[in-house]
Write a protein that holds these residues in place. Structure first.
Motif, PDB file in Angstrom:
ATOM      1  N   PRO A 218       2.962  -4.693   4.431  1.00  0.00           N
ATOM      2  CA  PRO A 218       1.643  -4.318   4.963  1.00  0.00           C
ATOM      3  C   PRO A 218       1.205  -5.258   6.082  1.00  0.00           C
ATOM      4  CG  PRO A 218       1.576  -4.634   2.566  1.00  0.00           C
ATOM      5  CD  PRO A 218       2.920  -5.082   3.012  1.00  0.00           C
ATOM      6  N   ASP A 219       1.833  -6.409   6.190  1.00  0.00           N
ATOM      7  CA  ASP A 219       1.467  -7.363   7.250  1.00  0.00           C
ATOM      8  C   ASP A 219       2.216  -7.097   8.546  1.00  0.00           C
ATOM      9  OD1 ASP A 219      -0.348  -8.688   5.706  1.00  0.00           O
ATOM     10  OD2 ASP A 219       1.098 -10.159   4.962  1.00  0.00           O
ATOM     11  N   ASN A 220       3.032  -6.069   8.557  1.00  0.00           N
ATOM     12  CA  ASN A 220       3.739  -5.744   9.804  1.00  0.00           C
ATOM     13  C   ASN A 220       3.170  -4.469  10.408  1.00  0.00           C
ATOM     14  OD1 ASN A 220       5.691  -5.986  11.845  1.00  0.00           O
ATOM     15  ND2 ASN A 220       7.016  -4.531  10.795  1.00  0.00           N
ATOM     16  N   ASN A 221       3.101  -4.457  11.722  1.00  0.00           N
ATOM     17  CA  ASN A 221       2.633  -3.273  12.433  1.00  0.00           C
ATOM     18  C   ASN A 221       3.585  -2.994  13.586  1.00  0.00           C
ATOM     19  OD1 ASN A 221       1.282  -1.293  13.828  1.00  0.00           O
ATOM     20  ND2 ASN A 221      -0.573  -2.499  14.195  1.00  0.00           N
ATOM     21  N   ILE A 222       4.063  -1.766  13.641  1.00  0.00           N
ATOM     22  CA  ILE A 222       4.811  -1.369  14.830  1.00  0.00           C
ATOM     23  C   ILE A 222       3.830  -0.563  15.662  1.00  0.00           C
ATOM     24  CG2 ILE A 222       6.821  -0.135  15.696  1.00  0.00           C
ATOM     25  CD1 ILE A 222       8.191  -0.960  13.094  1.00  0.00           C
ATOM     26  N   ALA A 223       3.407  -1.163  16.766  1.00  0.00           N
ATOM     27  CA  ALA A 223       2.410  -0.509  17.614  1.00  0.00           C
ATOM     28  C   ALA A 223       3.159   0.271  18.687  1.00  0.00           C
ATOM     29  CB  ALA A 223       1.492  -1.552  18.232  1.00  0.00           C
ATOM     30  N   LEU A 224       2.666   1.459  18.932  1.00  0.00           N
ATOM     31  CA  LEU A 224       3.318   2.335  19.902  1.00  0.00           C
ATOM     32  C   LEU A 224       2.476   2.364  21.172  1.00  0.00           C
ATOM     33  CD1 LEU A 224       5.510   4.399  20.399  1.00  0.00           C
ATOM     34  CD2 LEU A 224       4.164   6.067  19.134  1.00  0.00           C
ATOM     35  N   VAL A 225       3.115   2.086  22.295  1.00  0.00           N
ATOM     36  CA  VAL A 225       2.395   2.147  23.572  1.00  0.00           C
ATOM     37  C   VAL A 225       2.904   3.374  24.328  1.00  0.00           C
ATOM     38  CG1 VAL A 225       1.730   0.921  25.663  1.00  0.00           C
ATOM     39  CG2 VAL A 225       2.378  -0.381  23.613  1.00  0.00           C
ATOM     40  N   CYS A 226       1.947   4.156  24.811  1.00  0.00           N
ATOM     41  CA  CYS A 226       2.298   5.406  25.475  1.00  0.00           C
ATOM     42  C   CYS A 226       1.409   5.559  26.709  1.00  0.00           C
ATOM     43  CB  CYS A 226       2.012   6.519  24.461  1.00  0.00           C
ATOM     44  SG  CYS A 226       2.756   8.075  24.855  1.00  0.00           S
ATOM     45  N   ASN A 227       1.861   6.310  27.680  1.00  0.00           N
ATOM     46  CA  ASN A 227       1.014   6.629  28.839  1.00  0.00           C
ATOM     47  C   ASN A 227       0.680   8.115  28.769  1.00  0.00           C
ATOM     48  OD1 ASN A 227       2.724   4.442  31.250  1.00  0.00           O
ATOM     49  ND2 ASN A 227       1.149   4.007  29.742  1.00  0.00           N
ATOM     50  N   PRO A 228      -0.332   8.540  29.495  1.00  0.00           N
ATOM     51  CA  PRO A 228      -0.650   9.973  29.468  1.00  0.00           C
ATOM     52  C   PRO A 228       0.342  10.759  30.318  1.00  0.00           C
ATOM     53  CG  PRO A 228      -2.498   8.648  30.286  1.00  0.00           C
ATOM     54  CD  PRO A 228      -1.298   7.788  30.300  1.00  0.00           C
ATOM     55  N   ASP A 229       1.580  10.787  29.937  1.00  0.00           N
ATOM     56  CA  ASP A 229       2.554  11.624  30.630  1.00  0.00           C
ATOM     57  C   ASP A 229       3.633  12.083  29.650  1.00  0.00           C
ATOM     58  OD1 ASP A 229       4.998   9.912  30.679  1.00  0.00           O
ATOM     59  OD2 ASP A 229       3.684   8.578  31.814  1.00  0.00           O
ATOM     60  N   ILE A 230       4.315  13.162  30.028  1.00  0.00           N
ATOM     61  CA  ILE A 230       5.242  13.814  29.098  1.00  0.00           C
ATOM     62  C   ILE A 230       6.447  12.936  28.775  1.00  0.00           C
ATOM     63  CG2 ILE A 230       6.777  15.832  28.809  1.00  0.00           C
ATOM     64  CD1 ILE A 230       3.750  16.341  28.501  1.00  0.00           C
ATOM     65  N   LEU A 231       6.968  12.206  29.769  1.00  0.00           N
ATOM     66  CA  LEU A 231       8.166  11.401  29.507  1.00  0.00           C
ATOM     67  C   LEU A 231       7.891  10.309  28.481  1.00  0.00           C
ATOM     68  CD1 LEU A 231       9.936  11.018  32.956  1.00  0.00           C
ATOM     69  CD2 LEU A 231      10.469  12.554  31.059  1.00  0.00           C
ATOM     70  N   SER A 232       6.747   9.636  28.630  1.00  0.00           N
ATOM     71  CA  SER A 232       6.490   8.575  27.651  1.00  0.00           C
ATOM     72  C   SER A 232       6.139   9.180  26.296  1.00  0.00           C
ATOM     73  CB  SER A 232       5.434   7.587  28.147  1.00  0.00           C
ATOM     74  OG  SER A 232       4.145   8.072  27.987  1.00  0.00           O
ATOM     75  N   VAL A 258      -5.116   5.068  31.250  1.00  0.00           N
ATOM     76  CA  VAL A 258      -5.891   6.314  31.247  1.00  0.00           C
ATOM     77  C   VAL A 258      -6.906   6.294  32.396  1.00  0.00           C
ATOM     78  CG1 VAL A 258      -7.425   7.799  29.880  1.00  0.00           C
ATOM     79  CG2 VAL A 258      -5.605   6.488  28.738  1.00  0.00           C
ATOM     80  N   THR A 259      -7.005   7.422  33.100  1.00  0.00           N
ATOM     81  CA  THR A 259      -7.996   7.568  34.188  1.00  0.00           C
ATOM     82  C   THR A 259      -8.786   8.859  33.966  1.00  0.00           C
ATOM     83  OG1 THR A 259      -6.518   8.909  35.517  1.00  0.00           O
ATOM     84  CG2 THR A 259      -6.402   6.523  35.875  1.00  0.00           C
ATOM     85  N   ASP A 260      -9.780   9.087  34.791  1.00  0.00           N
ATOM     86  CA  ASP A 260     -10.529  10.348  34.693  1.00  0.00           C
ATOM     87  C   ASP A 260      -9.596  11.530  34.936  1.00  0.00           C
ATOM     88  OD1 ASP A 260     -12.777   8.976  34.163  1.00  0.00           O
ATOM     89  OD2 ASP A 260     -13.582   9.054  36.217  1.00  0.00           O
ATOM     90  N   GLU A 261      -8.648  11.320  35.856  1.00  0.00           N
ATOM     91  CA  GLU A 261      -7.757  12.435  36.243  1.00  0.00           C
ATOM     92  C   GLU A 261      -6.746  12.788  35.150  1.00  0.00           C
ATOM     93  OE1 GLU A 261      -8.258   9.780  38.494  1.00  0.00           O
ATOM     94  OE2 GLU A 261      -9.858  11.002  39.354  1.00  0.00           O
ATOM     95  N   ASN A 262      -6.271  11.775  34.403  1.00  0.00           N
ATOM     96  CA  ASN A 262      -5.217  12.103  33.421  1.00  0.00           C
ATOM     97  C   ASN A 262      -5.746  12.158  31.989  1.00  0.00           C
ATOM     98  OD1 ASN A 262      -5.364   9.483  32.469  1.00  0.00           O
ATOM     99  ND2 ASN A 262      -3.657   8.749  33.711  1.00  0.00           N
ATOM    100  N   GLU A 263      -7.064  12.246  31.851  1.00  0.00           N
ATOM    101  CA  GLU A 263      -7.670  12.249  30.521  1.00  0.00           C
ATOM    102  C   GLU A 263      -7.182  13.423  29.658  1.00  0.00           C
ATOM    103  OE1 GLU A 263     -11.981  10.528  29.239  1.00  0.00           O
ATOM    104  OE2 GLU A 263     -11.852  11.976  30.868  1.00  0.00           O
ATOM    105  N   TYR A 264      -6.957  14.541  30.330  1.00  0.00           N
ATOM    106  CA  TYR A 264      -6.494  15.738  29.611  1.00  0.00           C
ATOM    107  C   TYR A 264      -5.108  15.468  28.997  1.00  0.00           C
ATOM    108  CZ  TYR A 264      -4.876  20.440  28.673  1.00  0.00           C
ATOM    109  OH  TYR A 264      -4.350  21.543  28.061  1.00  0.00           O
ATOM    110  N   ALA A 265      -4.247  14.844  29.814  1.00  0.00           N
ATOM    111  CA  ALA A 265      -2.903  14.505  29.316  1.00  0.00           C
ATOM    112  C   ALA A 265      -3.002  13.475  28.192  1.00  0.00           C
ATOM    113  CB  ALA A 265      -2.042  13.964  30.452  1.00  0.00           C
ATOM    114  N   ALA A 266      -3.943  12.553  28.306  1.00  0.00           N
ATOM    115  CA  ALA A 266      -4.140  11.540  27.247  1.00  0.00           C
ATOM    116  C   ALA A 266      -4.522  12.219  25.935  1.00  0.00           C
ATOM    117  CB  ALA A 266      -5.210  10.532  27.664  1.00  0.00           C
ATOM    118  N   ASP A 267      -5.425  13.225  26.032  1.00  0.00           N
ATOM    119  CA  ASP A 267      -5.827  13.982  24.826  1.00  0.00           C
ATOM    120  C   ASP A 267      -4.602  14.610  24.167  1.00  0.00           C
ATOM    121  OD1 ASP A 267      -8.479  13.507  25.166  1.00  0.00           O
ATOM    122  OD2 ASP A 267      -8.910  15.415  26.190  1.00  0.00           O
ATOM    123  N   ARG A 268      -3.756  15.188  25.014  1.00  0.00           N
ATOM    124  CA  ARG A 268      -2.594  15.912  24.497  1.00  0.00           C
ATOM    125  C   ARG A 268      -1.611  14.946  23.820  1.00  0.00           C
ATOM    126  NH1 ARG A 268       2.051  19.219  27.485  1.00  0.00           N
ATOM    127  NH2 ARG A 268       3.320  19.341  25.607  1.00  0.00           N
TER     128      ARG A 268
END
Ligand SMILES: Nc1ncnc2c1ncn2[C@@H]1O[C@H](COP(=O)(O)OP(=O)(O)O)[C@@H](O)[C@H]1O
Ligand SMILES: [Mg+2]
Length: 314
Positions: A218-232, A258-268
């Motif tokens: 429980p003391d370990n966390n694998i954090a996932l970093v992603c960008n608002p794009d399909i490849l990541s 995340v930006t105003d322009e890619n917010e939709y992709a971030a949601d997805r």
């Protein structure tokens, strides 16, 4: 000691977020080590200091930094493996490993084992020195293979123990048939306690079980970093599947840049990943313009979503 692995596709911001989270945890009064396992290190560049395999204190803070030298770990791993073979099989001269030492470095899997040895060393030696260890990871494929290695190795070791027990049993039978030893021939051990091979196997099992229990704790966390794009997103999904298969805890999702322009992709992206792991903590990190102050990312709180209560834990 708590640990966080920052994983994700190259360029999504693993090193930046590892550095920022480490810095913030240290600011909160924790003793923190940020270590990079990515052969293409840039942790030193982020902090503007020269780093090496050796742990270095950052200015006069409680933050320590390190860039794991996988090449060096690989050499150490190979040297210790050859040492074990020579010790275990000292009664034969069949192995002349020195001759092969140079090319062994290029065997498949050496990089992964080197990283595992470095990780095991980290957990064993540094856990009492730090409240948090943050690990900036290499590209996804290599990271998954490293994380899988303790489990894979344990499966092999269990099979090897079974085979070894059979060998010892046969030796015992032969010993009983041939009767008392005349002292001139080589006496092969037939009890588990006397057998070097079995002792080494048991030692290795203990070591890898310790790493595995750290990874799953429980003391370990694998954090996932992603960008608002399909490849990541695609690469994140591979990590989700891999960590699920290995029963390793993915606890936090950082959607970075995340930006105003890619917010939709971030949601997805968020929706797709949370569908797989609904209870992940979520944090969006905005894209900063390059002309903003150098420490931009250092100022967003990244420690809350890591799922560990803030403050000193030791
Ligand atoms: N939130 C952000 N805003 C702007 N630039 C960012 C952000 N996060 C990361 N970067 C930049 O993106 C690039 C890749 O980041 P980095 O942390 O090196 O990624 P990784 O370690 O995943 O390869 C770097 O130039 C970094 O400064
Ligand atoms: Mg990086």
């Amino acid at each position: 000691m708590k640990s966080v692995f920052f994983t994700g596709k190259g360029g999504v911001g693993k090193s930046s977020l590892s550095a920022a989270a480490g810095w913030q945890l240290a600011e909160q009064g924790n003793r923190v080590l940020v270590t990079s396992f990515d052969p293409a290190h840039n942790l030193g560049d982020i902090f503007g200091v020269q780093l090496s395999h050796k742990t270095t204190r950052y200015q006069k803070t409680s933050l320590y930094l390190q860039e794991t030298d996988l090449e060096k770990s690989a050499q150490e791993y190979l040297r210790s493996s050859v040492g074990i073979l020579e010790e275990v099989y000292s009664y034969t001269r069949a192995f002349n490993m020195d001759k092969y030492f140079g090319i062994l470095r290029y065997s498949p899997g050496v990089e992964e084992y080197a990283a595992l040895v470095a990780m095991e060393h980290l957990f064993r030696e540094e856990q009492q020195n730090f409240d948090y260890i943050i690990i900036d990871t290499p590209p996804t494929g290599l990271t998954l293979r490293i994380l899988a290695l303790p489990k894979v190795t344990l499966a092999w070791l269990e099979r090897l123990v079974e085979i070894r027990l059979k060998i010892l049993d046969k030796r015992y039978t032969i010993h009983n048939i041939t009767g008392k030893h005349d002292g001139k021939e080589t006496k092969l051990p037939y009890t588990e306690e006397e057998d070097t091979v079995m002792r080494k196997l048991r030692e290795m099992i203990t070591r890898y079980e310790t790493v595995q229990s750290f990874l799953q704790s429980p003391d370990n966390n694998i954090a996932l970093v992603c960008n608002p794009d399909i490849l990541s997103l695609k690469e994140s999904q591979r990590l989700v599947t891999g960590t699920k298969e290995l029963a390793l805890p993915l606890r936090t999702l950082f959607v970075n840049k995340v930006t105003d322009e890619n917010e939709y992709a971030a949601d997805r992206v968020e929706k797709e990943i949370l569908r797989e792991i609904p209870d992940m903590e979520l944090r969006r990190v905005p894209l900063y313009r390059q002309d903003e102050p150098e420490c931009y990312i250092m100022n967003i709180d990244l420690t809350g979503p890591l799922g560990f209560a803030p403050g000193r834990t030791a």
